[in-house]
Design a protein around this motif. Structure first.
Motif, PDB file in Angstrom:
ATOM      1  N   ASN A 156       0.861  -1.272  -0.109  1.00  0.00           N
ATOM      2  CA  ASN A 156      -0.114  -0.053   0.026  1.00  0.00           C
ATOM      3  C   ASN A 156       0.723   1.278  -0.078  1.00  0.00           C
ATOM      4  O   ASN A 156       0.258   2.386  -0.481  1.00  0.00           O
ATOM      5  CB  ASN A 156      -0.828   0.156   1.143  1.00  0.00           C
ATOM      6  CG  ASN A 156      -1.927  -0.789   1.111  1.00  0.00           C
ATOM      7  OD1 ASN A 156      -2.454  -1.392  -0.192  1.00  0.00           O
ATOM      8  ND2 ASN A 156      -2.788  -1.549   2.031  1.00  0.00           N
ATOM      9  N   THR A 157       2.020   1.160   0.428  1.00  0.00           N
ATOM     10  CA  THR A 157       3.099   2.277   0.567  1.00  0.00           C
ATOM     11  C   THR A 157       3.951   2.324  -0.535  1.00  0.00           C
ATOM     12  O   THR A 157       4.850   2.981  -0.576  1.00  0.00           O
ATOM     13  CB  THR A 157       3.892   2.412   1.873  1.00  0.00           C
ATOM     14  OG1 THR A 157       4.526   1.161   1.900  1.00  0.00           O
ATOM     15  CG2 THR A 157       2.870   2.581   2.995  1.00  0.00           C
ATOM     16  N   LYS A 158       3.789   0.959  -1.378  1.00  0.00           N
ATOM     17  CA  LYS A 158       4.595   0.979  -2.567  1.00  0.00           C
ATOM     18  C   LYS A 158       4.666   2.217  -3.392  1.00  0.00           C
ATOM     19  O   LYS A 158       3.867   2.973  -4.128  1.00  0.00           O
ATOM     20  CB  LYS A 158       4.406  -0.234  -3.325  1.00  0.00           C
ATOM     21  CG  LYS A 158       5.323  -0.747  -4.429  1.00  0.00           C
ATOM     22  CD  LYS A 158       4.726  -2.120  -4.916  1.00  0.00           C
ATOM     23  CE  LYS A 158       5.409  -2.759  -6.148  1.00  0.00           C
ATOM     24  NZ  LYS A 158       6.506  -3.392  -5.516  1.00  0.00           N
ATOM     25  N   THR A 159       5.971   2.478  -4.053  1.00  0.00           N
ATOM     26  CA  THR A 159       6.086   3.917  -4.801  1.00  0.00           C
ATOM     27  C   THR A 159       6.551   3.158  -6.239  1.00  0.00           C
ATOM     28  O   THR A 159       5.954   3.116  -7.199  1.00  0.00           O
ATOM     29  CB  THR A 159       7.150   4.826  -4.324  1.00  0.00           C
ATOM     30  OG1 THR A 159       8.269   3.990  -3.853  1.00  0.00           O
ATOM     31  CG2 THR A 159       6.498   5.387  -3.088  1.00  0.00           C
ATOM     32  N   SER A 160       7.715   2.536  -6.335  1.00  0.00           N
ATOM     33  CA  SER A 160       8.143   2.232  -7.511  1.00  0.00           C
ATOM     34  C   SER A 160       9.307   0.821  -7.187  1.00  0.00           C
ATOM     35  O   SER A 160       9.780   0.936  -6.126  1.00  0.00           O
ATOM     36  CB  SER A 160       8.746   3.178  -8.183  1.00  0.00           C
ATOM     37  OG  SER A 160       9.991   3.899  -7.749  1.00  0.00           O
ATOM     38  N   THR A 161       9.608   0.269  -8.195  1.00  0.00           N
ATOM     39  CA  THR A 161      10.479  -0.760  -8.253  1.00  0.00           C
ATOM     40  C   THR A 161      11.735  -0.294  -9.114  1.00  0.00           C
ATOM     41  O   THR A 161      11.625   0.407  -9.871  1.00  0.00           O
ATOM     42  CB  THR A 161      10.259  -2.131  -8.535  1.00  0.00           C
ATOM     43  OG1 THR A 161       9.501  -2.093  -9.831  1.00  0.00           O
ATOM     44  CG2 THR A 161       9.021  -2.562  -7.521  1.00  0.00           C
ATOM     45  N   LEU A 166      14.359  -5.292 -12.784  1.00  0.00           N
ATOM     46  CA  LEU A 166      13.387  -5.774 -11.934  1.00  0.00           C
ATOM     47  C   LEU A 166      11.925  -5.297 -12.796  1.00  0.00           C
ATOM     48  O   LEU A 166      11.823  -4.119 -12.780  1.00  0.00           O
ATOM     49  CB  LEU A 166      13.290  -5.680 -10.347  1.00  0.00           C
ATOM     50  CG  LEU A 166      14.309  -6.437  -9.654  1.00  0.00           C
ATOM     51  CD1 LEU A 166      14.361  -5.792  -8.174  1.00  0.00           C
ATOM     52  CD2 LEU A 166      14.157  -7.768  -9.817  1.00  0.00           C
ATOM     53  N   ILE A 167      11.022  -6.245 -13.115  1.00  0.00           N
ATOM     54  CA  ILE A 167       9.688  -5.957 -13.328  1.00  0.00           C
ATOM     55  C   ILE A 167       8.670  -6.464 -12.442  1.00  0.00           C
ATOM     56  O   ILE A 167       8.692  -7.711 -11.943  1.00  0.00           O
ATOM     57  CB  ILE A 167       9.525  -6.362 -14.808  1.00  0.00           C
ATOM     58  CG1 ILE A 167      10.520  -5.678 -15.674  1.00  0.00           C
ATOM     59  CG2 ILE A 167       8.054  -6.028 -15.268  1.00  0.00           C
ATOM     60  CD1 ILE A 167      10.339  -6.279 -17.050  1.00  0.00           C
ATOM     61  N   TRP A 168       7.599  -5.506 -11.884  1.00  0.00           N
ATOM     62  CA  TRP A 168       6.713  -5.933 -11.174  1.00  0.00           C
ATOM     63  C   TRP A 168       5.183  -5.772 -11.672  1.00  0.00           C
ATOM     64  O   TRP A 168       4.801  -5.033 -12.362  1.00  0.00           O
ATOM     65  CB  TRP A 168       6.744  -4.988  -9.925  1.00  0.00           C
ATOM     66  CG  TRP A 168       5.526  -5.270  -9.005  1.00  0.00           C
ATOM     67  CD1 TRP A 168       4.405  -4.451  -8.832  1.00  0.00           C
ATOM     68  CD2 TRP A 168       5.361  -6.256  -8.127  1.00  0.00           C
ATOM     69  NE1 TRP A 168       3.535  -4.772  -7.879  1.00  0.00           N
ATOM     70  CE2 TRP A 168       4.254  -6.067  -7.398  1.00  0.00           C
ATOM     71  CE3 TRP A 168       6.168  -7.338  -7.584  1.00  0.00           C
ATOM     72  CZ2 TRP A 168       3.653  -7.000  -6.179  1.00  0.00           C
ATOM     73  CZ3 TRP A 168       5.753  -8.197  -6.624  1.00  0.00           C
ATOM     74  CH2 TRP A 168       4.553  -8.168  -6.150  1.00  0.00           C
ATOM     75  N   ASN A 169       4.455  -7.060 -11.361  1.00  0.00           N
ATOM     76  CA  ASN A 169       3.358  -7.175 -11.946  1.00  0.00           C
ATOM     77  C   ASN A 169       2.241  -7.133 -10.744  1.00  0.00           C
ATOM     78  O   ASN A 169       2.164  -8.223 -10.052  1.00  0.00           O
ATOM     79  CB  ASN A 169       3.129  -8.511 -12.598  1.00  0.00           C
ATOM     80  CG  ASN A 169       1.679  -8.854 -13.470  1.00  0.00           C
ATOM     81  OD1 ASN A 169       0.748  -8.366 -12.967  1.00  0.00           O
ATOM     82  ND2 ASN A 169       2.004  -9.356 -14.546  1.00  0.00           N
ATOM     83  N   SER A 170       1.595  -6.044 -10.803  1.00  0.00           N
ATOM     84  CA  SER A 170       0.841  -5.918  -9.408  1.00  0.00           C
ATOM     85  C   SER A 170      -0.532  -6.574  -9.502  1.00  0.00           C
ATOM     86  O   SER A 170      -1.116  -7.285  -8.359  1.00  0.00           O
ATOM     87  CB  SER A 170       0.282  -4.384  -9.207  1.00  0.00           C
ATOM     88  OG  SER A 170      -0.286  -3.936 -10.663  1.00  0.00           O
ATOM     89  N   ASP A 171      -0.970  -7.039 -10.600  1.00  0.00           N
ATOM     90  CA  ASP A 171      -2.133  -8.071 -10.639  1.00  0.00           C
ATOM     91  C   ASP A 171      -1.886  -9.486 -10.371  1.00  0.00           C
ATOM     92  O   ASP A 171      -2.561 -10.179  -9.581  1.00  0.00           O
ATOM     93  CB  ASP A 171      -2.494  -8.328 -12.117  1.00  0.00           C
ATOM     94  CG  ASP A 171      -3.292  -6.748 -12.633  1.00  0.00           C
ATOM     95  OD1 ASP A 171      -3.672  -5.989 -11.807  1.00  0.00           O
ATOM     96  OD2 ASP A 171      -3.148  -6.386 -13.883  1.00  0.00           O
ATOM     97  N   ARG A 172      -0.774 -10.048 -10.522  1.00  0.00           N
ATOM     98  CA  ARG A 172      -0.256 -11.378 -10.235  1.00  0.00           C
ATOM     99  C   ARG A 172       0.289 -11.329  -8.845  1.00  0.00           C
ATOM    100  O   ARG A 172       0.848 -12.400  -8.460  1.00  0.00           O
ATOM    101  CB  ARG A 172       0.418 -12.214 -11.282  1.00  0.00           C
ATOM    102  CG  ARG A 172      -0.569 -12.072 -12.495  1.00  0.00           C
ATOM    103  CD  ARG A 172       0.283 -12.816 -13.587  1.00  0.00           C
ATOM    104  NE  ARG A 172      -0.276 -13.310 -14.970  1.00  0.00           N
ATOM    105  CZ  ARG A 172       0.094 -14.040 -15.775  1.00  0.00           C
ATOM    106  NH1 ARG A 172       1.279 -14.496 -15.920  1.00  0.00           N
ATOM    107  NH2 ARG A 172      -0.551 -13.990 -16.888  1.00  0.00           N
TER     108      ARG A 172
END
Length: 201
Positions: A156-161, A166-172
């Motif tokens: 919830n406090t995540k800003t960026s990676t 590194l690649i982030w997939n928020s849905d999965r």
């Protein structure tokens, strides 16, 4: 597995940098200890500076001496700049990547998530924080742990990676370890050449 459990603020004051957390550090005019720097030599030797740099890296990444020596030997066998290769090995650890993906607020917290079997690698649960990842590996949150309070609070406090490696997939709720980070992509204030000089003696 052994890990540092002593006073963390004392270590941060010793190096003058935030190592274990992002909370503001108490700015005091003296180093840890009853007498501060009053009875310490004003001029530090080259060995002292090199040793302090090595200790800072070990505390930052939560690595023990034997592990660190093993990583240095592995880095020295590879082609390239030994210091940069050493930092890449540190960044490739599973607990560090979980921290970089912002699944945990600190590396010790990321280490705990891994140890408690909340994290998967390529779909399989891995509970070894020191596990070395390879480009292409997919790091995810175990299905039963996706609603874990600590993970949700951090997300919830995540800003960026970090971009590019590194690649982030928020849905999965998965992250892909794209490639080894280049030196400019590692934000820690580390003078890795001092460590190479220390072990090369």
């Amino acid at each position: 597995m052994a890990r540092y459990t002593g006073p963390k603020r004392k270590i941060e004051r010793r190096f003058g940098e935030l190592i274990f957390s992002s909370k503001p550090m108490d700015r005091k005019k003296y180093t840890p200890g009853q007498h501060g720097s009053a009875y310490r030599r004003k001029k530090r030797s080259g060995y002292s500076i090199q040793l302090a740099e090595k200790q800072k890296v070990k505390y930052s990444y939560g690595i023990l001496e034997r592990q660190f020596i093993k990583m240095f030997r592995e880095a020295s066998r590879k082609k390239g700049i030994t210091g940069e290769l050493l930092l890449q090995l540190c960044e490739s650890r599973l607990d560090n990547v979980v921290y970089r993906l912002k699944l945990a607020p600190s590396r010790p917290a990321a280490r705990q998530l891994v140890s408690h079997r909340h994290i998967t690698v390529n779909g399989k649960i891995v509970n070894i924080p020191s596990c070395t990842l390879k480009p292409g590996d997919v790091i995810g949150v175990r299905e039963k742990s996706k609603n874990h309070k600590a993970i949700q609070e951090t997300l919830n406090t995540k800003t960026s990676t970090p971009k590019d490696w590194l690649i982030w997939n928020s849905d999965r709720m998965t992250g892909t370890f794209q490639a080894l980070p280049e030196r400019l992509q590692i934000p820690e204030n580390i003078k890795e050449q001092l460590i190479v000089e220390l072990y090369s003696k």
